[in-house]
Write a protein that holds these residues in place. Structure first.
Motif, short mmCIF file in Angstrom:
data_model
loop_
_atom_site.label_atom_id
_atom_site.label_comp_id
_atom_site.label_asym_id
_atom_site.label_seq_id
_atom_site.Cartn_x
_atom_site.Cartn_y
_atom_site.Cartn_z
N ALA A 116 0.83 -1.20 0.00
CA ALA A 116 0.00 0.00 0.00
C ALA A 116 0.87 1.25 0.00
O ALA A 116 0.58 2.22 -0.71
CB ALA A 116 -0.93 0.00 1.21
N VAL A 117 1.94 1.21 0.76
CA VAL A 117 2.86 2.36 0.80
C VAL A 117 3.56 2.51 -0.56
O VAL A 117 3.62 3.61 -1.12
CB VAL A 117 3.89 2.20 1.93
CG1 VAL A 117 4.95 3.27 1.87
CG2 VAL A 117 3.19 2.20 3.29
N VAL A 118 4.06 1.41 -1.09
CA VAL A 118 4.74 1.45 -2.39
C VAL A 118 3.77 1.85 -3.49
O VAL A 118 4.09 2.68 -4.35
CB VAL A 118 5.40 0.08 -2.70
CG1 VAL A 118 5.91 0.02 -4.13
CG2 VAL A 118 6.53 -0.19 -1.73
N GLY A 119 2.56 1.27 -3.48
CA GLY A 119 1.56 1.62 -4.48
C GLY A 119 1.17 3.08 -4.40
O GLY A 119 0.98 3.74 -5.42
N GLY A 120 1.03 3.61 -3.18
CA GLY A 120 0.73 5.03 -3.01
C GLY A 120 1.83 5.90 -3.57
O GLY A 120 1.57 6.92 -4.21
N THR A 156 -6.44 6.30 -0.23
CA THR A 156 -7.29 7.38 0.25
C THR A 156 -8.21 6.96 1.38
O THR A 156 -8.98 7.76 1.87
CB THR A 156 -8.16 7.92 -0.90
OG1 THR A 156 -8.96 6.85 -1.42
CG2 THR A 156 -7.31 8.52 -2.00
N GLY A 157 -8.15 5.74 1.79
CA GLY A 157 -9.02 5.24 2.85
C GLY A 157 -9.35 3.79 2.59
O GLY A 157 -8.72 3.13 1.77
N LEU A 165 -7.63 -0.36 -2.37
CA LEU A 165 -7.31 -1.78 -2.52
C LEU A 165 -6.55 -2.03 -3.81
O LEU A 165 -5.56 -2.77 -3.83
CB LEU A 165 -8.59 -2.62 -2.46
CG LEU A 165 -8.39 -4.13 -2.57
CD1 LEU A 165 -7.56 -4.65 -1.40
CD2 LEU A 165 -9.73 -4.83 -2.64
N VAL A 166 -6.99 -1.41 -4.90
CA VAL A 166 -6.30 -1.56 -6.19
C VAL A 166 -4.87 -1.03 -6.10
O VAL A 166 -3.92 -1.69 -6.55
CB VAL A 166 -7.09 -0.84 -7.31
CG1 VAL A 166 -6.27 -0.77 -8.60
CG2 VAL A 166 -8.40 -1.53 -7.57
N VAL A 167 -4.71 0.14 -5.50
CA VAL A 167 -3.37 0.73 -5.33
C VAL A 167 -2.50 -0.19 -4.48
O VAL A 167 -1.34 -0.44 -4.81
CB VAL A 167 -3.47 2.14 -4.70
CG1 VAL A 167 -2.10 2.65 -4.27
CG2 VAL A 167 -4.12 3.10 -5.66
N GLY A 196 0.97 -2.17 -5.62
CA GLY A 196 2.20 -2.04 -4.85
C GLY A 196 2.68 -3.37 -4.29
O GLY A 196 3.88 -3.68 -4.32
N ALA A 197 1.75 -4.20 -3.81
CA ALA A 197 2.13 -5.50 -3.25
C ALA A 197 2.66 -6.44 -4.33
O ALA A 197 3.58 -7.22 -4.08
CB ALA A 197 0.95 -6.13 -2.52
#
Length: 86
Positions: free
Chosen positions: A39-43, A55-56, A62-64, A68-69
């Motif tokens: 989630a951090v990497v995807g963000g 964003t919450g 979830l997609v982001v 990232g995962a």
């Protein structure tokens, strides 16, 4: 987002990503860790591309997180695979 939401989102994202990358789960704890790091990497990736990151607790987040995962899991397997060969 609260810690429980991060854990639930991380578990779901990590599980989906591990199914995409290697067709088996990595285990509950590893799926949670991969999902949260993802989630951090995807963000970070989405922000670099000009989009919104996590964003919450929603479908976009979830997609982001899954994107990232998948990136994190791909790198993890590349590094782990290199260690076993060498």
């Amino acid at each position: 987002m609260g810690i429980i939401a991060w854990i639930v989102l991380g578990l779901i994202a990590g599980f989906i990503a591990s199914k995409i990358v290697n067709k088996t789960g990595e285990g509950v704890v590893m799926d949670i860790v991969l999902g949260i790091v993802g989630a951090v990497v995807g963000g970070f990736i989405m922000n670099a591309l000009g989009g919104a990151g996590v964003t919450g607790f929603n479908l976009w987040s979830l997609v982001v997180a899954v994107i990232g995962a998948v990136v994190v899991l791909w790198i993890y397997h590349a590094v782990a695979g290199r260690r076993t060969v060498a």
